[in-house]
Enzyme design. Structure first.
Site, short mmCIF file in Angstrom:
data_model
loop_
_atom_site.label_atom_id
_atom_site.label_comp_id
_atom_site.label_asym_id
_atom_site.label_seq_id
_atom_site.Cartn_x
_atom_site.Cartn_y
_atom_site.Cartn_z
N ASP A 124 -61.17 4.28 58.95
CA ASP A 124 -60.35 4.09 60.14
C ASP A 124 -60.05 2.60 60.29
O ASP A 124 -60.86 1.76 59.88
CB ASP A 124 -61.06 4.60 61.39
CG ASP A 124 -61.18 6.11 61.43
OD1 ASP A 124 -60.25 6.79 60.94
OD2 ASP A 124 -62.17 6.61 61.96
N ASP A 143 -54.87 10.53 60.96
CA ASP A 143 -55.14 11.00 62.31
C ASP A 143 -53.87 11.00 63.16
O ASP A 143 -53.62 11.92 63.93
CB ASP A 143 -56.19 10.10 63.00
CG ASP A 143 -57.53 10.09 62.29
OD1 ASP A 143 -57.86 11.08 61.62
OD2 ASP A 143 -58.25 9.09 62.43
#
EC number: 3.4.23.36
Length: 167
Positions: A124, A143
């Site tokens: 991330d 995401d």
């Protein structure tokens, strides 16, 4: 003539999923090459940073400390869901909004599944926040694609309900 367009439409949606997957993987590899763990680069002060973070769990680090089994569970789940999505995409390829949503979710699911298979965690790097008061958990392109796809599905369901009520 319509039947001859269907395979092109299906492959176009698969192309969109592949594009999401490619951009996701390139961005993750770039961030890993350039950033140290938890290093923060402010892009928009008080709102948007880039940072490197690893998530061994699911959304919002759900089950991140579960001992390792979650890696295999979430990888398997993503692969099963991806197979179902390909089936649905083939079946509903004429429904542009719904098929676009499925393609975005497919690309995102595969992007995160690849991370889990190779690294054991998802990479991330996007951090949205308000000043130093509130921070949204770090996320990535995959995401984002999944969330946009889910939002399109919700919008599509409202549009279908509205059409059904008019008929």
């Amino acid at each position: 003539m319509l039947k001859s367009l269907c395979p092109k439409r299906f492959s176009g949606y698969l192309g969109l999923a592949a594009w999401v997957l490619l951009i996701d993987q390139i961005s993750k590899h770039w961030i890993e090459a350039v950033f140290e763990m938890h290093q923060i680069k402010t892009i928009i002060p008080g709102f948007f940073n880039l940072t490197l973070a690893y998530n061994p769990g699911a959304a919002f680090s759900f089950l991140a400390d579960a001992g390792g089994w979650q890696r295999h569970f979430f990888t398997g789940l993503a692969l099963v869901v991806s197979a179902v999505i390909v089936f649905l995409l083939k079946k509903h390829q004429a429904e542009q909004r719904y098929a676009t949503a499925l393609a975005l979710i497919l690309g995102g699911a595969l992007g995160n599944a690849i991370d889990r298979m190779i690294f054991g965690h998802v990479i991330d790097f996007i951090q949205v926040h308000y000043q130093s008061i509130w921070f949204y958990p770090a996320f990535n392109i995959a995401d984002s694609a999944i969330c946009i796809g889910a939002a399109l599905m919700v919008i599509d369901s409202f549009k279908k309900d509205k059409q059904a009520n008019h008929e």
